[in-house]
Design an enzyme around this catalytic site. Structure first.
Site, PDB file in Angstrom:
ATOM      1  N   GLY A  66       0.734  -1.230   0.079  1.00  0.00           N
ATOM      2  CA  GLY A  66      -0.196  -0.163   0.138  1.00  0.00           C
ATOM      3  C   GLY A  66       0.834   1.123   0.498  1.00  0.00           C
ATOM      4  CD  GLU A  84       4.488  -5.145  -3.945  1.00  0.00           C
ATOM      5  OE1 GLU A  84       4.563  -5.391  -4.762  1.00  0.00           O
ATOM      6  OE2 GLU A  84       3.635  -5.891  -3.566  1.00  0.00           O
ATOM      7  CB  CYS A 132       4.015   0.763  -6.683  1.00  0.00           C
ATOM      8  SG  CYS A 132       3.563  -1.362  -7.208  1.00  0.00           S
TER       9      CYS A 132
END
Length: 295
Positions: A186, A209, A243
């Site tokens: 997140g 992550e 991401c």
């Protein structure tokens, strides 16, 4: 879930840990393979649920459902590659390396891949003999419930996989519960807070992550149109809610940069934006919420 309910879920995971850790690896693998087969059976249903909750196009969520099933075989291979027992000797000294389950894992999932990313934490944890308490994103609670239901159907014993629903307060209650690891995908700010929370707890495994702010450098592109296509795909896939998406583009000055901008503008104008189940399918859907759009 209230703090008391979160603690109850963590307690259930703690109570189930010893029995699950002592369950033969072959039995744990068989349960996860049954889970894989159930996800394959219900993959379209899962994909539709993800599309409804995230706004992602149906073609894209079908790839996420496939990745959920695919993670099982990947994790089984990884288990055999990375674990086992090895022995070394140096003179009269013998060294033995063994792997064993670690304990109760808290898993906090994101909204952009609400099934695939938490599944990527949960499946390896269960294969290794750990137990799990899982909190999906409050913006996409359904896919998390879906995968947990299929794990239960596959035969994961009571207490081995537990789910709590809620927002920030529920997440804080989970990281504050008695857990042996926090596996989080997140935002960077939340990840930093978790890192600080456990800075003096070296016994707690952290796997964080986090989101990125990624530059993409355009340099000496022989095929301008192909390069432009790659840039657009990186920037706009999942409406930029990955991401790995490009956030900034660095171009050369002069004619090469001008050609790049022209090519990018032409391809960007062709992007089809729409609802998840439109026909023809859109390349890009909405972002997940007005709050995210404003941030």
């Amino acid at each position: 879930a209230t703090k008391a309910e979160v603690n109850e879920a963590a307690g259930a995971a703690r109570a189930a840990f010893k029995s699950w850790a002592l369950t033969p690896l072959g039995d744990r693998i068989a349960i996860m393979e049954k889970y894989r087969d159930l996800i394959k059976r219900d993959g379209e249903e899962l994909a539709r649920l993800i599309s409804r909750e995230t706004g992602k196009p149906f073609w894209e969520t079908k790839t996420e459902a496939a990745a959920v099933a695919g993670k099982v075989d990947i994790s089984i291979r990884a288990y055999y590659e990375r674990t086992g027992e090895t022995e070394t000797a140096s003179g009269a000294t013998r060294g033995i390396l063994r792997h064993k389950p670690h304990g109760v894992m808290a898993v906090l999932g994101p909204y952009n891949f609400p099934a695939h990313l938490p599944n990527g934490h949960i499946v390896p944890a269960l294969l290794a003999g750990n137990t799990v308490v899982f909190k999906p994103s409050e913006m996409t609670p359904g896919p998390g419930a879906f995968i947990v239901e299929r794990m239960v159907e596959a035969g994961v014993p009571a207490g081995v996989i537990n789910m709590v629903q809620g927002g920030r307060e529920t997440g804080e209650a989970l990281t504050g519960a008695e857990v042996d690891g926090v596996l989080f995908t997140g935002g960077a700010k939340t990840g930093l807070a978790i890192h600080k929370q456990f800075s003096d707890r070296l016994d707690v495994i952290l796997a964080l992550e986090l989101g990125g702010n990624n530059p993409l450098i355009w340099w000496d592109a022989a095929d301008v149109e192909a390069a432009a296509f790659t840039v657009v795909q990186s920037a706009f896939l999942t409406s930029g809610q990955r991401c790995t998406c490009a956030r900034r583009l660095i171009l050369p000055k002069g004619e090469a940069g001008d050609k790049a901008i022209d090519a990018l503008a032409k391809i960007t104008d062709r992007i089809r934006v729409g609802a998840p189940f439109d026909d023809p399918q859109p390349f890009m859907g909405p972002v997940v919420s007005p709050k995210i759009a404003e941030s």
